[in-house]
Design a protein around this motif. Structure first.
Motif, PDB file in Angstrom:
ATOM      1  N   ASN A  66       0.880  -1.179  -0.046  1.00  0.00           N
ATOM      2  CA  ASN A  66       0.169  -0.081  -0.148  1.00  0.00           C
ATOM      3  C   ASN A  66       1.003   1.244   0.157  1.00  0.00           C
ATOM      4  O   ASN A  66       0.538   2.248  -0.833  1.00  0.00           O
ATOM      5  CB  ASN A  66      -0.931  -0.041   1.158  1.00  0.00           C
ATOM      6  N   ALA A  67       1.931   1.160   0.756  1.00  0.00           N
ATOM      7  CA  ALA A  67       2.868   2.402   0.904  1.00  0.00           C
ATOM      8  C   ALA A  67       3.377   2.759  -0.754  1.00  0.00           C
ATOM      9  O   ALA A  67       3.536   3.839  -1.079  1.00  0.00           O
ATOM     10  CB  ALA A  67       3.718   2.111   1.973  1.00  0.00           C
ATOM     11  N   LEU A  68       4.093   1.450  -1.147  1.00  0.00           N
ATOM     12  CA  LEU A  68       4.539   1.835  -2.400  1.00  0.00           C
ATOM     13  C   LEU A  68       3.641   2.188  -3.268  1.00  0.00           C
ATOM     14  O   LEU A  68       4.174   3.022  -4.319  1.00  0.00           O
ATOM     15  CB  LEU A  68       5.103   0.267  -2.954  1.00  0.00           C
ATOM     16  N   GLU A  69       2.465   1.769  -3.205  1.00  0.00           N
ATOM     17  CA  GLU A  69       1.721   2.146  -4.344  1.00  0.00           C
ATOM     18  C   GLU A  69       1.102   3.516  -4.150  1.00  0.00           C
ATOM     19  O   GLU A  69       1.004   4.153  -5.036  1.00  0.00           O
ATOM     20  CB  GLU A  69       0.388   1.320  -4.291  1.00  0.00           C
ATOM     21  N   ALA A  70       0.974   4.148  -2.869  1.00  0.00           N
ATOM     22  CA  ALA A  70       0.647   5.413  -2.429  1.00  0.00           C
ATOM     23  C   ALA A  70       1.802   6.480  -2.997  1.00  0.00           C
ATOM     24  O   ALA A  70       1.373   7.614  -3.568  1.00  0.00           O
ATOM     25  CB  ALA A  70       0.562   5.450  -1.231  1.00  0.00           C
ATOM     26  N   MET A  71       2.994   6.034  -3.185  1.00  0.00           N
ATOM     27  CA  MET A  71       3.954   7.054  -3.603  1.00  0.00           C
ATOM     28  C   MET A  71       4.168   6.935  -4.839  1.00  0.00           C
ATOM     29  O   MET A  71       4.998   7.780  -5.630  1.00  0.00           O
ATOM     30  CB  MET A  71       5.235   6.374  -2.700  1.00  0.00           C
ATOM     31  N   SER A  72       3.468   6.018  -5.837  1.00  0.00           N
ATOM     32  CA  SER A  72       3.816   5.665  -7.217  1.00  0.00           C
ATOM     33  C   SER A  72       3.714   7.242  -7.842  1.00  0.00           C
ATOM     34  O   SER A  72       4.311   7.369  -8.993  1.00  0.00           O
ATOM     35  CB  SER A  72       3.099   4.817  -7.590  1.00  0.00           C
ATOM     36  N   GLY A  73       2.854   8.117  -7.475  1.00  0.00           N
ATOM     37  CA  GLY A  73       2.574   9.132  -8.289  1.00  0.00           C
ATOM     38  C   GLY A  73       3.335  10.624  -7.732  1.00  0.00           C
ATOM     39  O   GLY A  73       3.004  11.528  -8.119  1.00  0.00           O
ATOM     40  N   ILE A  74       4.171  10.331  -6.806  1.00  0.00           N
ATOM     41  CA  ILE A  74       4.845  11.637  -6.288  1.00  0.00           C
ATOM     42  C   ILE A  74       6.279  11.670  -6.741  1.00  0.00           C
ATOM     43  O   ILE A  74       6.846  10.935  -7.332  1.00  0.00           O
ATOM     44  CB  ILE A  74       4.966  11.325  -4.836  1.00  0.00           C
ATOM     45  N   ASP A  75       6.608  12.957  -6.847  1.00  0.00           N
ATOM     46  CA  ASP A  75       8.255  13.463  -7.091  1.00  0.00           C
ATOM     47  C   ASP A  75       8.797  13.274  -6.011  1.00  0.00           C
ATOM     48  O   ASP A  75       8.323  13.609  -4.946  1.00  0.00           O
ATOM     49  CB  ASP A  75       8.109  14.554  -8.129  1.00  0.00           C
ATOM     50  N   GLY A  76      10.100  13.240  -6.181  1.00  0.00           N
ATOM     51  CA  GLY A  76      11.033  13.452  -4.959  1.00  0.00           C
ATOM     52  C   GLY A  76      11.207  12.227  -4.245  1.00  0.00           C
ATOM     53  O   GLY A  76      11.067  11.047  -4.921  1.00  0.00           O
ATOM     54  N   LEU A  77      11.785  12.232  -2.897  1.00  0.00           N
ATOM     55  CA  LEU A  77      11.936  10.980  -2.265  1.00  0.00           C
ATOM     56  C   LEU A  77      10.844  10.299  -1.896  1.00  0.00           C
ATOM     57  O   LEU A  77       9.598  10.461  -1.693  1.00  0.00           O
ATOM     58  CB  LEU A  77      12.846  11.423  -0.893  1.00  0.00           C
ATOM     59  N   ARG A  78      11.053   8.992  -2.318  1.00  0.00           N
ATOM     60  CA  ARG A  78      10.097   7.786  -1.937  1.00  0.00           C
ATOM     61  C   ARG A  78      10.466   6.840  -1.218  1.00  0.00           C
ATOM     62  O   ARG A  78      11.417   6.155  -1.417  1.00  0.00           O
ATOM     63  CB  ARG A  78       9.523   6.957  -3.266  1.00  0.00           C
ATOM     64  N   GLN A  79      10.268   6.929   0.192  1.00  0.00           N
ATOM     65  CA  GLN A  79      10.739   5.948   1.120  1.00  0.00           C
ATOM     66  C   GLN A  79       9.592   5.331   2.194  1.00  0.00           C
ATOM     67  O   GLN A  79       8.597   5.893   2.429  1.00  0.00           O
ATOM     68  CB  GLN A  79      11.523   6.924   2.102  1.00  0.00           C
ATOM     69  N   VAL A  80       9.887   4.034   2.252  1.00  0.00           N
ATOM     70  CA  VAL A  80       9.120   3.156   3.381  1.00  0.00           C
ATOM     71  C   VAL A  80       9.873   2.749   4.544  1.00  0.00           C
ATOM     72  O   VAL A  80      11.084   2.542   4.438  1.00  0.00           O
ATOM     73  CB  VAL A  80       8.471   2.136   2.462  1.00  0.00           C
ATOM     74  N   HIS A  81       9.533   3.381   5.563  1.00  0.00           N
ATOM     75  CA  HIS A  81      10.325   2.878   6.846  1.00  0.00           C
ATOM     76  C   HIS A  81       9.722   2.024   7.719  1.00  0.00           C
ATOM     77  O   HIS A  81       8.482   2.287   8.118  1.00  0.00           O
ATOM     78  CB  HIS A  81      10.665   4.099   7.680  1.00  0.00           C
ATOM     79  N   VAL A  82      10.108   0.837   7.912  1.00  0.00           N
ATOM     80  CA  VAL A  82       9.362  -0.177   8.843  1.00  0.00           C
ATOM     81  C   VAL A  82      10.281  -0.326  10.291  1.00  0.00           C
ATOM     82  O   VAL A  82      11.329  -0.579  10.042  1.00  0.00           O
ATOM     83  CB  VAL A  82       9.409  -1.499   8.020  1.00  0.00           C
ATOM     84  N   SER A  83       9.498  -0.280  11.549  1.00  0.00           N
ATOM     85  CA  SER A  83      10.357  -0.298  12.668  1.00  0.00           C
ATOM     86  C   SER A  83       9.329  -0.860  13.512  1.00  0.00           C
ATOM     87  O   SER A  83       8.286  -1.247  13.366  1.00  0.00           O
ATOM     88  CB  SER A  83      10.688   1.214  13.144  1.00  0.00           C
ATOM     89  N   THR A  84      10.253  -1.506  14.589  1.00  0.00           N
ATOM     90  CA  THR A  84       9.644  -2.190  15.740  1.00  0.00           C
ATOM     91  C   THR A  84      10.184  -1.509  17.076  1.00  0.00           C
ATOM     92  O   THR A  84      11.324  -1.269  17.086  1.00  0.00           O
ATOM     93  CB  THR A  84       9.821  -3.887  15.723  1.00  0.00           C
ATOM     94  N   GLY A  85       9.557  -1.854  17.905  1.00  0.00           N
ATOM     95  CA  GLY A  85       9.816  -1.567  19.563  1.00  0.00           C
ATOM     96  C   GLY A  85       8.717  -2.020  20.320  1.00  0.00           C
ATOM     97  O   GLY A  85       8.031  -2.939  20.130  1.00  0.00           O
TER      98      GLY A  85
END
Length: 166
Positions: A66-85
């Protein structure tokens, strides 16, 4: 394979970091094709959670795609960050954050409603199914906007309690 076979839900200790690493490895090529950077920041010595590894990986896969698809139409930095804690109440927290356009006005409130979608080709079932899976694991799943742009989806899962007899 277990998803397709409709295997019964397993209740076993799951190392959520290992489960996430496997999914990130699986989608890393797709992220590169999209021109996106997929990064992880996984907490060390995290307790196991109790659940069905395949179902939890289905949730992670859906959130990252979902995150990758949401960024498909944007210019600039495309980043998905996954974290745990670790979270309050003996829970494990998993966060997926992207640099896309976000959910839009009130979109985060409706994101988990069945058939609600912001994508032209979306069915609006993915996040609803994710919430059902997390609920079945006695966890909680929610979404919010990031500032200045992007979306944040988080879930908590109760830690696995070892019930070994002495």
């Amino acid at each position: 394979r277990q998803l397709i076979r409709k295997a019964p839900r397993k209740k076993e200790p799951v190392n959520i970091n290992e489960a996430i690493r496997e999914i990130v490895e699986l989608v890393q090529g797709e992220a590169r094709k999209c021109g996106a950077l997929l990064a992880m920041q996984l907490a060390e010595c995290l307790p196991s959670v109790e659940g069905d590894r395949v179902e939890l990986q289905q949730v992670m896969l859906n959130l990252i795609i979902n995150a990758l698809e949401a960024m498909s139409g944007i210019d600039g930095l495309r980043q998905v960050h996954v974290s745990t804690g670790e979270a309050d109440g003996g829970c494990v927290l998993v966060t997926v954050r992207d640099s896309g356009p976000g959910f839009g006005p009130n979109g985060a409130d409706h994101a988990f409603t069945a058939f609600y979608t912001t994508k032209s080709t979306g069915l609006g079932m993915g996040l609803s199914i994710c919430r059902s899976i997390i609920d079945a694991h006695r966890g909680r799943l929610w979404a919010s906007e990031c500032s200045p742009r992007g979306a944040l989806v988080q879930f908590t899962l109760p830690r696995h309690h070892d019930v070994s007899s002495s």
